[in-house]
Enzyme design. Structure first.
Site, PDB file in Angstrom:
ATOM      1  N   ARG A 174     -20.715  10.221 -47.566  1.00 27.41           N
ATOM      2  CA  ARG A 174     -19.945   9.546 -46.512  1.00 27.41           C
ATOM      3  C   ARG A 174     -20.681   8.344 -45.925  1.00 27.41           C
ATOM      4  O   ARG A 174     -20.510   7.995 -44.769  1.00 27.41           O
ATOM      5  CB  ARG A 174     -19.557  10.528 -45.406  1.00 27.41           C
ATOM      6  CG  ARG A 174     -18.742  11.707 -45.877  1.00 27.41           C
ATOM      7  CD  ARG A 174     -17.401  11.298 -46.473  1.00 27.41           C
ATOM      8  NE  ARG A 174     -16.679  12.454 -46.992  1.00 27.41           N
ATOM      9  CZ  ARG A 174     -16.689  12.843 -48.256  1.00 27.41           C
ATOM     10  NH1 ARG A 174     -17.391  12.162 -49.168  1.00 27.41           N
ATOM     11  NH2 ARG A 174     -16.015  13.899 -48.649  1.00 27.41           N
ATOM     12  N   SER A 225     -11.008  14.706 -40.934  1.00 27.21           N
ATOM     13  CA  SER A 225     -12.207  15.501 -40.639  1.00 27.21           C
ATOM     14  C   SER A 225     -13.007  14.854 -39.509  1.00 27.21           C
ATOM     15  O   SER A 225     -13.322  13.670 -39.562  1.00 27.21           O
ATOM     16  CB  SER A 225     -13.082  15.622 -41.888  1.00 27.21           C
ATOM     17  OG  SER A 225     -12.401  16.312 -42.910  1.00 27.21           O
ATOM     18  N   GLU A 295     -17.864  12.367 -38.540  1.00 27.79           N
ATOM     19  CA  GLU A 295     -17.387  11.580 -39.667  1.00 27.79           C
ATOM     20  C   GLU A 295     -16.364  10.559 -39.178  1.00 27.79           C
ATOM     21  O   GLU A 295     -16.313   9.445 -39.683  1.00 27.79           O
ATOM     22  CB  GLU A 295     -16.756  12.485 -40.718  1.00 27.79           C
ATOM     23  CG  GLU A 295     -16.210  11.745 -41.918  1.00 27.79           C
ATOM     24  CD  GLU A 295     -15.784  12.678 -43.044  1.00 27.79           C
ATOM     25  OE1 GLU A 295     -14.683  12.469 -43.588  1.00 27.79           O
ATOM     26  OE2 GLU A 295     -16.525  13.615 -43.355  1.00 27.79           O
TER      27      GLU A 295
END
Length: 299
Positions: A174, A225, A295
């Site tokens: 990520r 998320s 995130e």
């Protein structure tokens, strides 16, 4: 401000709005007004807009489809540029594709399946854009952008552009070089795919979409998320083990379906969501001594 709006309109860069509510452009339906909201109709229009904004020292933020964003209720001072129509071109050349940063990932996975191109099935349920996906190395189901990207056309904050190779993007879980080391935005990307069987590709995409539909609360406004998985642990599992599913602060609620999703249950505010994020961080730290990292991008 009107002088800047006039200059932008004189250049015919695309749509220019004043005091546009950003709640209309985020999947969680939260966010106050942007002083300027710009949707460029082309890469040239985007560059022209940056020249004008930088000349007037206007702060700039770039967003995509708003699926991974949390924006304060007071909004954003300066200009918000949205990559969308006008930056959603697609060219297929054998087993490579060139695609604009505003192209939706879900649509891309479906469109290229018609050409029997495999490698993008993982993105079949990711509700973001190519630009945002490259920025955060979006992924699912054991794959991610780093597995298929050849190079990315990057627009840096000073208005310059450069093609960066996969290696130069410094992908990690990520993460990419664009987030901190070389702040910029992906306006185009070239992906290397493989020829496959159309029916197998479509079946894989369908499976991923059904999995998301069954396990994630996309019937409610949400931002995707909330936390990165603190591997080898999983954020949603930690939250569920703490019996926090359904916990609510104001209008924001931890999803009953998935512990790593916060839904806008009842006209939630930015403060409601942040309070819930901080509550989760505190409980996980107390119980597991794990520092949870978001995130979702918090502007």
């Amino acid at each position: 401000m009107q002088d800047i709006v006039n200059k932008l309109n004189d250049k015919s860069i695309g749509k220019v709005l004043v005091d546009e509510p950003l709640s209309k452009h985020t999947t969680i339906k939260i966010g106050g007004p942007a002083d300027l909201f710009i949707q460029p109709k082309s890469i040239d229009g985007l560059k022209d807009a940056l020249v004008i904004l930088n000349e007037h020292h206007i702060p700039i933020r770039v967003i995509g489809r708003g699926s991974n964003l949390l924006i304060p209720d007071e909004g954003i001072r300066g200009a918000v540029i949205q990559f969308g129509k006008g930056l959603d071109h697609l060219e297929v050349d054998g087993d490579q594709i060139l695609v604009g940063g505003g192209y939706p990932l879900v649509r891309l996975s479906a469109i290229i399946s018609r050409d029997e191109l495999s490698g993008f099935e993982f993105a079949g349920g990711i509700p973001g854009s190519v630009g945002g996906g490259v920025f955060m190395n979006a992924g699912a189901h054991g794959s991610d952008i780093s597995k298929v990207l050849v190079k990315a056309h990057i627009l840096f904050e000073d208005g310059t552009t450069e093609w960066l190779s996969n290696e130069e993007m410094k992908f990690d879980y990520r993460k990419s070089v664009l987030q901190e080391e070389r702040k910029g935005y992906c306006i185009e990307a070239i992906f290397q795919l493989n020829k496959g069987n159309k029916q197998d590709i479509l079946a894989e995409i369908k499976k991923h979409k059904e999995y998301r539909r069954e396990t994630q609360p996309w019937d409610y406004p949400c931002a995707g998320s909330i936390f990165r998985n603190p591997l080898p642990n999983y954020a949603g599992k930690l939250v569920e083990e703490l019996d926090l599913k359904g916990y609510q602060i104001g209008g924001a609620k931890i999803s009953d379906m998935h512990g790593n999703f916060i839904v806008n249950e009842d006209e939630a505010s930015y403060e409601d969501v942040m309070a819930l994020i901080n509550f989760i961080k505190k409980r996980v730290k107390e119980e597991y001594d794990i520092n949870m990292v978001t995130e979702v991008e918090i502007l």
